[in-house]
Structure formats: C-alpha cells, structure tokens
Scaffold this active site. Sequence first.
Site, short mmCIF file in Angstrom:
data_model
loop_
_atom_site.label_atom_id
_atom_site.label_comp_id
_atom_site.label_asym_id
_atom_site.label_seq_id
_atom_site.Cartn_x
_atom_site.Cartn_y
_atom_site.Cartn_z
N ASP A 183 0.82 -1.21 0.00
CA ASP A 183 0.00 0.00 0.00
C ASP A 183 0.86 1.25 0.00
OD1 ASP A 183 -2.47 -1.17 0.01
OD2 ASP A 183 -2.58 -1.28 2.19
N LYS A 242 -3.28 3.75 -2.95
CA LYS A 242 -4.00 4.92 -3.43
C LYS A 242 -3.08 6.13 -3.33
CE LYS A 242 -7.44 4.15 -0.61
NZ LYS A 242 -8.61 4.46 0.20
N MET A 252 -7.53 8.28 9.38
CA MET A 252 -7.90 8.91 8.11
C MET A 252 -8.69 10.20 8.30
SD MET A 252 -8.92 5.56 5.85
CE MET A 252 -9.44 4.43 7.13
N1 SAH Z 1 -3.99 -0.52 8.92
C1 SAH Z 1 -3.49 0.78 9.33
C2 SAH Z 1 -4.49 1.89 9.11
C3 SAH Z 1 -4.86 2.13 7.67
S1 SAH Z 1 -5.89 3.55 7.47
C4 SAH Z 1 -3.06 0.74 10.79
O1 SAH Z 1 -3.36 -0.23 11.50
O2 SAH Z 1 -2.43 1.69 11.23
C5 SAH Z 1 -4.71 4.80 7.13
C6 SAH Z 1 -4.66 5.81 8.26
O3 SAH Z 1 -3.80 5.35 9.29
C7 SAH Z 1 -4.06 7.14 7.85
O4 SAH Z 1 -5.01 7.97 7.22
C8 SAH Z 1 -3.65 7.69 9.20
O5 SAH Z 1 -4.77 8.20 9.90
C9 SAH Z 1 -3.19 6.44 9.92
N2 SAH Z 1 -1.71 6.29 9.86
C10 SAH Z 1 -1.02 5.29 9.28
N3 SAH Z 1 0.31 5.44 9.48
C11 SAH Z 1 0.46 6.56 10.23
C12 SAH Z 1 1.58 7.25 10.78
N4 SAH Z 1 2.85 6.81 10.61
N5 SAH Z 1 1.35 8.37 11.50
C13 SAH Z 1 0.09 8.82 11.70
N6 SAH Z 1 -1.00 8.22 11.20
C14 SAH Z 1 -0.83 7.10 10.48
#
Ligand code: SAH
Length: 263
Positions: free
Chosen positions: A40, A62, A174
């Site tokens: 991703d 995306k 998100m």
């Molecule tokens: N499966 C992922 C989430 C996917 S949705 C998990 O468990 O973390 C994607 C969202 O995750 C982003 O829009 C953001 O809100 C958050 N996110 C992912 N990596 C991040 C990071 N390093 N710092 C802050 N937010 C993060």
Amino acid sequence: VSRPLQSGKVYLVGAGPGHPDLLTLKAAKVLALAEVVLFDALVSGPVLAMAHPEALLIDVGKRAGRKLLTQDEINRLLIHYARQGKIVIRLKGGDPLLFGRAGEEMEALRDARIEFEIIPGITAAVGAAAAARISLTDRRVASQVLFTTFSRESGENWLNWAAITPDTTIAIYMPGAHYSQVAARLVENGIAPGTPCVVVSNATRAEEQVRWLNLAALAEGERLPAPSLLLVGRVAAKKAEHWRESFRPEMFLRDAESKNLSI
Ligand code: SAH
C-alpha cells in the site's frame, strides 16, 4: 516460516507505522523470502527495502485519491500469484486487520482455497501514542479506547455516539483534511470544546510531528502532512509534552552506540 511445496501462500502482513525497527521479527523473516509483495501507499521505503532483492514489488496503493487498483483486482492478483506456487505478501501499513479491507481479501482467499496467514503489526494509533508519549488507557482519566475513522462517505453513521463518554480516548484514523469537521461533529455531540486533542503526523518516521491542541483549536489549526491521526480525550492533555524534548528516543540509540551495545 515454512515453504509450502505445491501451492503458494499469502501472508497479510502489518508493516507498522513506518520505522522499520517496528516490524515484527516474523514480518521481517517473511519479507526476506517472499517472491511477490503487494504493498500500500502507506508502507514506508525503509520497510520495502527489507524485501528480497529479487521479489516482485507491486504498488497497489491509493495516491491523492486516485485508486491504482480496485479491491477486486488486488484480490485477483493475490490469488493469481499464490496459484503459481509463490509466497505472496499483502503488505499493509500498521496492522493488517484494522481499516485495511483485510476482510474482503480473506474472504476472496478462502473462496479460492488459498492458504493464508496474518502477521500483526503495530497500528498507527499505538505508534502515535508512543510518539506523543500518551497512555491511551491512563486509568486516572480514561476507561476505554475507541479506534474509529472519519470519512465523508460514512456520513451520519460515522460514530457510535453512545459509546463516547468523557473518559473515552478516541483514535481517529484517516482524518484527511477534515480536522474542523471532526472537531465540529464531536462538539455537536456533546464533547466539550476544551477536550484535549493531539495530532500526530508521520508517527515513528523521520518527518514525525506532534501538535497539542483542544477540539476548539483543532477546528482552526494548521493541517499536518498525511498520514496523520487524531487522539482525542483527557489522556491527551498537554502536560505530557513538557519533558518530551529533553528525552528523545534517539538518545537511547546514541547511548547504546557509545556503550557499543548492539541493538
Ligand atoms: N492498517 C493501518 C491503518 C490504515 S488507514 C493501521 O493499522 O495503522 C490509514 C490511516 O492510518 C491514515 O489515514 C492515518 O490516519 C493512519 N496512519 C497510518 N500510518 C500513520 C503514521 N505513521 N502516523 C500517523 N498516522 C498514520
């Protein structure tokens, strides 16, 4: 990690919030031997660099709202490569089972009778809490944690408001560019405008930024670069910030180096 002889296998792997040291050992082992990696947009470069040098890396993420591949196309690719007998990784940011459409992928793999395994990862809310040094369940001010998301598509059904009490810590994935809408919706639904809130952008990555606000300030605050996550609740009170600058995690690494410890 064992290599199946006949048919391939799909691993749904959590890449964690970004820093490659936050991968599990199992994820690192599988990454080192997988032949195909579908990743991703959120998966960081240093994590991808841990893949086998000859692995086929496929970007299915995306970018700026433009979907590179549909979910059906991703499912078909997973099945296609597994049927060739390959070890396939579906690599997702954070934990693969949180906000990652893993439900659809597992269903497709089950229907196709493809063996699969989940390798969990550190989810963004947990990475963000570590970056901000916040105990999500500090028993003095919190009794529960809610992992939720904000997107315009989910409209009115976004949150189960009944679940939110003043001692709830809310982790909002998100948030996009909608910080002010998030703040407005929370306040409309009875959360005090003075409720503390932390925005963490790029948690655990080199570009990490942390902003301490409250809901009222969130509505007007600057946007931080994606990916960012909001932590709302009493646990996010600013007092936690004070000694952050005086003891950064990198100091541990420096200390370890100066003592010649290998970590
Ligand atoms: N499966 C992922 C989430 C996917 S949705 C998990 O468990 O973390 C994607 C969202 O995750 C982003 O829009 C953001 O809100 C958050 N996110 C992912 N990596 C991040 C990071 N390093 N710092 C802050 N937010 C993060």
